[in-house]
Write an enzyme that holds these catalytic residues in place. Sequence first.
Site, short mmCIF file in Angstrom:
data_model
loop_
_atom_site.label_atom_id
_atom_site.label_comp_id
_atom_site.label_asym_id
_atom_site.label_seq_id
_atom_site.Cartn_x
_atom_site.Cartn_y
_atom_site.Cartn_z
N HIS A 197 0.85 -1.21 0.00
CA HIS A 197 0.00 0.00 0.00
C HIS A 197 0.87 1.25 0.00
O HIS A 197 0.60 2.22 -0.72
CB HIS A 197 -0.88 0.05 1.26
N LYS A 207 -15.89 -7.85 3.74
CA LYS A 207 -14.80 -8.23 4.64
C LYS A 207 -15.15 -7.93 6.09
O LYS A 207 -15.76 -6.89 6.37
CB LYS A 207 -13.52 -7.44 4.30
N ARG A 215 -1.71 -6.15 -8.26
CA ARG A 215 -0.61 -7.10 -8.07
C ARG A 215 -0.67 -8.27 -9.05
O ARG A 215 0.33 -8.92 -9.31
CB ARG A 215 -0.67 -7.69 -6.65
N SER A 269 -2.61 -7.78 3.32
CA SER A 269 -2.97 -7.58 4.73
C SER A 269 -3.27 -8.91 5.40
O SER A 269 -2.90 -9.13 6.57
CB SER A 269 -4.20 -6.67 4.84
O1 PNS Z 1 -8.87 -3.10 0.31
P1 PNS Z 1 -10.17 -3.57 -0.29
O2 PNS Z 1 -11.02 -4.27 0.73
O3 PNS Z 1 -9.98 -4.40 -1.53
O4 PNS Z 1 -10.93 -2.23 -0.75
C1 PNS Z 1 -12.21 -2.31 -1.33
C2 PNS Z 1 -12.98 -1.01 -1.10
C3 PNS Z 1 -13.10 -0.73 0.39
C4 PNS Z 1 -12.24 0.12 -1.77
C5 PNS Z 1 -14.39 -1.18 -1.72
O5 PNS Z 1 -15.05 -2.25 -1.11
C6 PNS Z 1 -15.23 0.07 -1.62
O6 PNS Z 1 -15.06 0.99 -2.40
N1 PNS Z 1 -16.15 0.10 -0.61
C7 PNS Z 1 -17.02 1.21 -0.39
C8 PNS Z 1 -18.45 0.85 -0.83
C9 PNS Z 1 -18.59 1.01 -2.33
O7 PNS Z 1 -18.45 2.09 -2.86
N2 PNS Z 1 -18.87 -0.11 -2.99
C10 PNS Z 1 -19.04 -0.13 -4.42
C11 PNS Z 1 -17.72 -0.21 -5.12
S1 PNS Z 1 -18.04 -0.15 -6.82
#
Ligand code: PNS
Length: 158
Positions: free
Chosen positions: A17, A41, A90, A128
Amino acid sequence: MKKAVCPGSFDPITNGHMDIIKRAAELFDEVTVLVVTNPDKKCVFSPEERCALIAKAVEGIKKVKVDTFSGLLADYVRANDICAIVKGIRSSSDFEYEFQMALANRSLAPCAETVFITADPQNMYVSSSLIRQIAAFGGDVSDFVPKVIVEEIEKRLK
Ligand code: PNS
């Protein structure tokens, strides 16, 4: 001013990150590392803990700030005048997952472009979940997370 966001769960933040955040800061005037809720998650660290770890890790990096948000990323992007959503890639499986989100975000917030930054090969296997597992079994995570937060992570997860 060109403002970007690096959204993610950051449970916890990794050297992978950090690399993406630093490279984003080279491209934009301001980069917000955004701790966002991923409904798929269940995180180990609370949003406040994750923000505090990130704040320590990015201290001194110019143009980078930290924030937390619960809701649609597109809403945050529109409300904060953000022009780019920066994601690290990645592998091809990362791309599959990120491509779908990028298209959804493009539809919900056309004001912002999703920008993919390829991971440094050194960090391609760093995640993570890997760090949580190593630390939970008492392993040394100092190769995978910023030095300033190693102790806190190991103590918290052991
Ligand atoms: O580190 P991650 O868990 O892969 O990040 C994913 C994250 C948190 C960026 C994604 O789940 C997100 O944007 N969540 C907010 C809710 C949202 O906007 N969902 C629709 C995405 S198109």
